[in-house]
Design a protein around this motif. Sequence first.
Motif, mmCIF file in Angstrom:
data_model
loop_
_atom_site.group_PDB
_atom_site.id
_atom_site.type_symbol
_atom_site.label_atom_id
_atom_site.label_comp_id
_atom_site.label_asym_id
_atom_site.label_seq_id
_atom_site.Cartn_x
_atom_site.Cartn_y
_atom_site.Cartn_z
ATOM 1 N N LEU A 143 12.199 8.307 -6.720
ATOM 2 C CA LEU A 143 10.789 7.968 -6.557
ATOM 3 C C LEU A 143 10.499 6.586 -7.132
ATOM 4 C CD1 LEU A 143 7.873 8.650 -5.801
ATOM 5 C CD2 LEU A 143 7.654 9.754 -8.039
ATOM 6 N N VAL A 144 11.002 6.325 -8.322
ATOM 7 C CA VAL A 144 10.786 5.012 -8.953
ATOM 8 C C VAL A 144 11.409 3.907 -8.100
ATOM 9 C CG1 VAL A 144 11.364 3.589 -10.964
ATOM 10 C CG2 VAL A 144 10.526 5.919 -11.276
ATOM 11 N N MET A 145 12.606 4.144 -7.599
ATOM 12 C CA MET A 145 13.264 3.143 -6.757
ATOM 13 C C MET A 145 12.459 2.893 -5.479
ATOM 14 S SD MET A 145 17.331 3.969 -7.459
ATOM 15 C CE MET A 145 17.607 4.358 -5.812
ATOM 16 N N ALA A 146 11.926 3.940 -4.869
ATOM 17 C CA ALA A 146 11.136 3.779 -3.651
ATOM 18 C C ALA A 146 9.836 3.019 -3.936
ATOM 19 C CB ALA A 146 10.834 5.137 -3.034
ATOM 20 N N VAL A 147 9.172 3.364 -5.033
ATOM 21 C CA VAL A 147 7.912 2.706 -5.387
ATOM 22 C C VAL A 147 8.153 1.227 -5.695
ATOM 23 C CG1 VAL A 147 6.102 2.593 -7.154
ATOM 24 C CG2 VAL A 147 6.740 4.797 -6.166
ATOM 25 N N VAL A 148 9.126 0.951 -6.559
ATOM 26 C CA VAL A 148 9.420 -0.438 -6.929
ATOM 27 C C VAL A 148 9.883 -1.233 -5.713
ATOM 28 C CG1 VAL A 148 10.978 -1.888 -8.301
ATOM 29 C CG2 VAL A 148 9.869 0.091 -9.342
ATOM 30 N N GLU B 211 0.726 4.132 -2.751
ATOM 31 C CA GLU B 211 0.500 5.513 -2.314
ATOM 32 C C GLU B 211 1.591 6.442 -2.838
ATOM 33 O OE1 GLU B 211 -0.911 8.964 -0.533
ATOM 34 O OE2 GLU B 211 -1.948 7.074 -0.900
ATOM 35 N N LEU B 212 2.838 5.996 -2.756
ATOM 36 C CA LEU B 212 3.945 6.807 -3.283
ATOM 37 C C LEU B 212 3.803 7.031 -4.790
ATOM 38 C CD1 LEU B 212 7.092 5.400 -1.445
ATOM 39 C CD2 LEU B 212 6.149 7.701 -1.254
ATOM 40 N N ALA B 213 3.381 6.013 -5.502
ATOM 41 C CA ALA B 213 3.248 6.124 -6.957
ATOM 42 C C ALA B 213 2.108 7.046 -7.362
ATOM 43 C CB ALA B 213 3.027 4.743 -7.560
ATOM 44 N N VAL B 214 1.012 7.011 -6.620
ATOM 45 C CA VAL B 214 -0.176 7.771 -6.999
ATOM 46 C C VAL B 214 -0.138 9.214 -6.525
ATOM 47 C CG1 VAL B 214 -2.684 7.906 -6.667
ATOM 48 C CG2 VAL B 214 -1.602 5.715 -7.116
ATOM 49 N N ALA C 210 0.826 -1.212 0.000
ATOM 50 C CA ALA C 210 0.000 0.000 0.000
ATOM 51 C C ALA C 210 0.860 1.261 0.000
ATOM 52 C CB ALA C 210 -0.929 -0.015 1.204
ATOM 53 N N LEU C 211 1.956 1.239 0.730
ATOM 54 C CA LEU C 211 2.860 2.391 0.746
ATOM 55 C C LEU C 211 3.448 2.638 -0.645
ATOM 56 C CD1 LEU C 211 4.421 4.611 2.229
ATOM 57 C CD2 LEU C 211 6.157 2.876 2.793
ATOM 58 N N GLY C 212 3.851 1.569 -1.321
ATOM 59 C CA GLY C 212 4.378 1.713 -2.678
ATOM 60 C C GLY C 212 3.354 2.298 -3.627
ATOM 61 N N CYS D 200 9.169 -0.705 -2.461
ATOM 62 C CA CYS D 200 8.036 -0.956 -1.556
ATOM 63 C C CYS D 200 7.092 -2.019 -2.120
ATOM 64 C CB CYS D 200 7.254 0.327 -1.291
ATOM 65 S SG CYS D 200 8.080 1.450 -0.159
ATOM 66 N N ILE D 201 6.795 -1.924 -3.400
ATOM 67 C CA ILE D 201 5.882 -2.900 -4.009
ATOM 68 C C ILE D 201 6.522 -4.289 -4.029
ATOM 69 C CG2 ILE D 201 4.768 -3.569 -6.177
ATOM 70 C CD1 ILE D 201 4.111 -0.594 -6.584
ATOM 71 N N ALA D 202 7.796 -4.381 -4.392
ATOM 72 C CA ALA D 202 8.478 -5.679 -4.437
ATOM 73 C C ALA D 202 8.574 -6.293 -3.038
ATOM 74 C CB ALA D 202 9.868 -5.529 -5.043
ATOM 75 N N ALA D 203 8.972 -5.499 -2.061
ATOM 76 C CA ALA D 203 9.069 -6.016 -0.691
ATOM 77 C C ALA D 203 7.695 -6.447 -0.181
ATOM 78 C CB ALA D 203 9.670 -4.963 0.228
ATOM 79 N N GLY D 204 6.691 -5.645 -0.456
ATOM 80 C CA GLY D 204 5.334 -5.989 -0.021
ATOM 81 C C GLY D 204 4.836 -7.286 -0.631
ATOM 82 N N LEU D 205 5.045 -7.461 -1.946
ATOM 83 C CA LEU D 205 4.608 -8.694 -2.604
ATOM 84 C C LEU D 205 5.370 -9.910 -2.099
ATOM 85 C CD1 LEU D 205 4.129 -7.497 -6.290
ATOM 86 C CD2 LEU D 205 2.351 -8.185 -4.668
ATOM 87 N N LEU D 206 6.679 -9.770 -1.920
ATOM 88 C CA LEU D 206 7.472 -10.889 -1.418
ATOM 89 C C LEU D 206 7.032 -11.315 -0.023
ATOM 90 C CD1 LEU D 206 11.073 -10.012 -2.633
ATOM 91 C CD2 LEU D 206 9.716 -11.997 -3.266
ATOM 92 N N VAL D 207 6.856 -10.353 0.862
ATOM 93 C CA VAL D 207 6.446 -10.674 2.226
ATOM 94 C C VAL D 207 5.021 -11.217 2.243
ATOM 95 C CG1 VAL D 207 5.950 -9.692 4.509
ATOM 96 C CG2 VAL D 207 8.041 -9.067 3.308
ATOM 97 N N LEU D 208 4.130 -10.582 1.500
ATOM 98 C CA LEU D 208 2.734 -10.996 1.475
ATOM 99 C C LEU D 208 2.581 -12.422 0.953
ATOM 100 C CD1 LEU D 208 -0.213 -10.108 1.905
ATOM 101 C CD2 LEU D 208 -0.209 -9.326 -0.460
ATOM 102 N N PHE D 209 3.117 -12.696 -0.218
ATOM 103 C CA PHE D 209 2.963 -14.023 -0.792
ATOM 104 C C PHE D 209 3.831 -15.056 -0.093
ATOM 105 C CE2 PHE D 209 1.515 -11.530 -4.554
ATOM 106 C CZ PHE D 209 0.197 -11.927 -4.461
ATOM 107 N N GLY D 210 4.990 -14.656 0.387
ATOM 108 C CA GLY D 210 5.845 -15.585 1.115
ATOM 109 C C GLY D 210 5.226 -16.067 2.410
ATOM 110 N N THR D 211 4.520 -15.182 3.097
ATOM 111 C CA THR D 211 3.880 -15.600 4.342
ATOM 112 C C THR D 211 2.574 -16.331 4.085
ATOM 113 O OG1 THR D 211 2.836 -13.434 4.584
ATOM 114 C CG2 THR D 211 4.905 -13.793 5.747
#
Length: 181
Positions: free
Chosen positions: A55-60, A41-44, A37-39, A62-73
């Motif tokens: 900005l692109v590095m922060a968005v990518v 929010e930063l993008a939008v 969600a943070l990623g 956050c989204i990559a870390a979020g997806l990895l943690v979300l799907f990994g758990t």
Amino acid sequence: MRHHPPDAHAPHPDVWTGRATNRVQWLLALIGAACLALGIELAVDSAWTNGIAPLVMAVVGCIAAGLLVLFGTLAFVHVALRVDRECLEIRCGHIGVPRRRIPLSDVVGADFTPYVTPRHWGGWGYRWRPEKGTAVVVRRGEGVILRLWDGHTLTVTVDDAEAAVRVIRDRLLPRAPGEAR
């Protein structure tokens, strides 16, 4: 960990199923969703003034870390063990992946272990340690240790592991090592 009174004389069902669940991992999934969600929010809606590359590095990131943690758990919130007349099947998470199907003809024996911990295996999930074998660990507690003909072992955390061991042992056919399968 639940306590189930042993009943060695009860007939086993044609298909035995068991599972183990770890509710703590839902907290980790929420953290992953928050990063995602943070990623977004930063993008939008970003008031970033330091240029587009950070900005692109922060968005990518956050989204990559979020997806990895979300799907990994979510993949290891629970494990399901199914034993029928011919094979044993292990499924993880809500979509059943990773999945492992082991013919009972490949199993030498099964043992009950009263205490499996993520700490001994290096964390939750599908784990491999050279000195211990492979494990599917979703929580601490009782588990089943399968010994395979190829010398490998597989440990699975599951509720009522003693019943699983009884069912597996009853379905194993005696066979000498080296006999054709």
